[in-house]
Write a protein that holds these residues in place. Structure first.
Motif, PDB file in Angstrom:
ATOM      1  N   ARG A 195       0.831  -1.196   0.000  1.00 58.05           N
ATOM      2  CA  ARG A 195       0.000   0.000   0.000  1.00 58.05           C
ATOM      3  C   ARG A 195       0.867   1.247   0.000  1.00 58.05           C
ATOM      4  O   ARG A 195       1.917   1.298   0.650  1.00 58.05           O
ATOM      5  N   ALA A 196       0.415   2.277  -0.727  1.00 54.72           N
ATOM      6  CA  ALA A 196       1.193   3.519  -0.804  1.00 54.72           C
ATOM      7  C   ALA A 196       1.351   4.152   0.572  1.00 54.72           C
ATOM      8  O   ALA A 196       2.384   4.775   0.868  1.00 54.72           O
ATOM      9  N   SER A 200       5.006   5.274   2.296  1.00 52.40           N
ATOM     10  CA  SER A 200       5.310   6.598   2.837  1.00 52.40           C
ATOM     11  C   SER A 200       5.775   6.509   4.286  1.00 52.40           C
ATOM     12  O   SER A 200       6.780   7.119   4.673  1.00 52.40           O
ATOM     13  N   GLY A 201       5.065   5.723   5.097  1.00 54.75           N
ATOM     14  CA  GLY A 201       5.456   5.583   6.496  1.00 54.75           C
ATOM     15  C   GLY A 201       6.786   4.885   6.654  1.00 54.75           C
ATOM     16  O   GLY A 201       7.589   5.246   7.526  1.00 54.75           O
ATOM     17  N   PHE A 202       7.061   3.905   5.809  1.00 57.77           N
ATOM     18  CA  PHE A 202       8.320   3.171   5.886  1.00 57.77           C
ATOM     19  C   PHE A 202       9.493   4.085   5.576  1.00 57.77           C
ATOM     20  O   PHE A 202      10.524   4.047   6.258  1.00 57.77           O
ATOM     21  N   ALA A 222       1.014  -1.120  -5.071  1.00 58.23           N
ATOM     22  CA  ALA A 222       0.220  -2.173  -5.709  1.00 58.23           C
ATOM     23  C   ALA A 222      -0.506  -1.711  -6.960  1.00 58.23           C
ATOM     24  O   ALA A 222      -0.864  -2.533  -7.805  1.00 58.23           O
ATOM     25  N   ASP A 223      -0.753  -0.392  -7.106  1.00 60.43           N
ATOM     26  CA  ASP A 223      -1.534   0.087  -8.244  1.00 60.43           C
ATOM     27  C   ASP A 223      -0.687   0.346  -9.480  1.00 60.43           C
ATOM     28  O   ASP A 223      -1.198   0.866 -10.476  1.00 60.43           O
ATOM     29  N   VAL A 250      25.480  -7.082   2.998  1.00 61.64           N
ATOM     30  CA  VAL A 250      24.250  -6.439   2.546  1.00 61.64           C
ATOM     31  C   VAL A 250      23.052  -7.177   3.146  1.00 61.64           C
ATOM     32  O   VAL A 250      23.009  -8.415   3.145  1.00 61.64           O
ATOM     33  N   LEU A 251      22.113  -6.420   3.658  1.00 60.30           N
ATOM     34  CA  LEU A 251      20.835  -6.984   4.105  1.00 60.30           C
ATOM     35  C   LEU A 251      19.776  -6.569   3.095  1.00 60.30           C
ATOM     36  O   LEU A 251      19.515  -5.384   2.907  1.00 60.30           O
ATOM     37  N   LEU A 252      19.195  -7.555   2.436  1.00 65.36           N
ATOM     38  CA  LEU A 252      18.133  -7.314   1.449  1.00 65.36           C
ATOM     39  C   LEU A 252      16.805  -7.724   2.060  1.00 65.36           C
ATOM     40  O   LEU A 252      16.597  -8.897   2.395  1.00 65.36           O
ATOM     41  N   ILE A 253      15.906  -6.764   2.222  1.00 62.51           N
ATOM     42  CA  ILE A 253      14.574  -7.028   2.765  1.00 62.51           C
ATOM     43  C   ILE A 253      13.561  -6.788   1.661  1.00 62.51           C
ATOM     44  O   ILE A 253      13.424  -5.672   1.162  1.00 62.51           O
ATOM     45  N   MET A 254      12.866  -7.852   1.258  1.00 61.32           N
ATOM     46  CA  MET A 254      11.887  -7.755   0.176  1.00 61.32           C
ATOM     47  C   MET A 254      10.491  -8.039   0.717  1.00 61.32           C
ATOM     48  O   MET A 254      10.224  -9.117   1.235  1.00 61.32           O
ATOM     49  N   ASP A 255       9.617  -7.068   0.603  1.00 60.54           N
ATOM     50  CA  ASP A 255       8.249  -7.171   1.105  1.00 60.54           C
ATOM     51  C   ASP A 255       7.290  -6.809  -0.040  1.00 60.54           C
ATOM     52  O   ASP A 255       7.124  -5.619  -0.351  1.00 60.54           O
TER      53      ASP A 255
END
Length: 442
Positions: A195-196, A200-202, A222-223, A250-255
């Motif tokens: 979600r947008a 923004s919060g992240f 998502a849009d 490197v730490l790669l975080i994929m969400d």
């Protein structure tokens, strides 16, 4: 026709050679058919609109002498016969130190209001293929800052681990905790299909302070078009590979990895590929394998990519094709339970269902023994939880269950952790040992 480039404002320069362009012949749900322009798959193009803003598209295939493209945006106001011009470098994505401290989209364009990023380095979008023996084994522990993970599913530097749960169980919150507490030279956040509002919060939480200069955020909500979401995932992995080649951790975080699979499914179905496992074509599930396998340790440079991937279990189904594929290829998984979350315990980690396949290589013997004991206590209590709550269990029948029942408040307090709290790997092991050293009667 001559190619005219604006080298300076108002100063046109003529370059010899024809201008290559094609024409839009058909458009079907974002899939374009272009004539007169032969380009390799992965190329970016600009669609010139005489009475509207220019559009961008990506080559995803070719059929019957026509080039197939997918728009990187909305198809509104697209006109038949519009000219299509190639741009960029086919098969290459921009990488480098210029992205540190920035938030960008799937094309590498800033979304944080900052100036454009001038990148001089490029990386193949599919990565640089290496042999299996070029990957060094996982031998060093990775401190993620979360007590339950450090103590019971200890991670290793260069490990690929998944955080699996249904919607609304706390995956994003756990990602926040790991992002704040993890120790790495470079942290790359890939927010794919979220979600947008969360994006923004992240960015506000993690792209500020001292850690900003060591972090990159790549976000596509998502849009947006499915190929742009997929391109964002590839850009994140390319950035990670670039810094790993420099010998960095490197730490790669994929969400999330599931949204990547959804994007690949949309593209595969649009190209006519038949859906197999619950509508997922084979290419969509293969995309997960290709992305995950690019993480890991490098024996040549000594660098490492530690990958943390969230996996959304649609309908809380742990046998979902994406969940099953991810579980098979990853080096471990942390399962979040909705039942535990409803009891108010966060992070809602299901200890019995979670597993780290490298814990035996990175944790000490005493630590592993303590973790096995606590796992057995948690499994015994959960297996008999209904029996205990109904009052049908008689104390003294099972000594292990008696101990699990007596220690349950302490165990829940150990597994719970505040969002802004950080617990190091050494402290987690020490607290685990202290927990189990308590007398059984307490």
């Amino acid at each position: 026709m001559l190619n005219i480039d604006l080298l300076a404002p108002g100063v046109p320069a003529l370059s010899p050679g024809p201008v290559l362009y094609g024409l839009v012949a058909a458009c079907d749900n974002g899939l374009l058919e272009v004539t007169g322009l032969s380009l390799p798959i992965g190329s970016l193009c600009r669609i010139e609109q005489p009475h509207a803003q220019d559009m961008n598209a990506e080559v995803i295939g070719f059929r019957g002498g026509r080039t197939l493209m997918m728009l990187l945006g909305d198809s509104a106001l697209l006109s038949p016969g519009s000219r299509v011009y190639p741009r960029g470098r086919p098969g290459l994505l921009p990488v480098g130190e210029g992205f540190l401290g920035r938030a960008v989209d799937g094309e590498g364009h800033p979304i944080d209001g900052g100036p454009p990023i001038r990148s001089r380095a490029y990386w193949p979008s599919a990565g640089k293929r290496s042999g299996a023996l070029d990957r060094s084994p996982v031998t060093r522990a990775f401190d993620c800052g979360v007590r339950a993970i450090n103590a019971l599913t200890t991670m290793g530097q260069g490990q690929r681990i998944g955080i699996m749960a249904g919607s609304g169980v706390g995956k994003s919150v756990l990602i926040d905790m790991i992002a704040h507490g993890a120790d790495a030279d470079v942290v790359i956040f890939a927010l794919i299909g979220e979600r947008a509002r969360e994006v923004s919060g992240f960015v506000q939480r993690h792209m500020a302070g001292d850690k900003r200069q060591h972090a990159i955020t790549i976000a596509v909500p998502a849009d947006h078009a499915p190929n742009l979401r997929l391109r964002a995932a590839q850009l994140a992995v390319c950035q990670a590979e670039y810094f790993r080649e420099q010998g960095k951790s490197v730490l790669l975080i994929m969400d999330s990895l599931t949204r990547v699979a959804h994007a690949a499914r949309e593209i595969g179905l649009l190209l006519g590929e038949p859906g197999a496992a619950r509508g997922y074509p084979p290419s969509a599930l293969a995309t997960i394998n290709r992305l995950v396998e690019r993480a890991g340790n490098s024996a040549q440079t000594g660098g490492a990519i530690t990958g943390i991937y969230t996996v959304l279990a649609d309908g809380d189904d742990e046998n979902d094709p994406v969940v099953d594929t991810a579980r098979a290829i990853l080096d471990g998984h942390v399962v979040l339970s909705r039942a535990i979350a409803q009891r108010g315990q966060y992070p809602a980690i299901d200890v019995g269902a979670s597993l780290s396949r490298v814990m035996s290589d990175v944790a000490g013997r005493d630590h592993r023994a303590d973790a096995a004991v606590l796992r057995a206590l948690c499994a015994s209590y959960e297996a008999n939880r209904d029996l205990v709550l109904m009052g049908a269990y008689r104390a003294g029948t099972d000594p292990q269950l008696d101990r699990a029942m007596a220690m349950q408040p302490a165990i829940q307090a150990f597994l719970a952790q505040a969002v802004d709290e950080r617990c190091t790997l050494d402290d987690s092991a020490a607290q685990l040992h202290a927990l189990l050293a308590q007398p059984a009667a307490t």
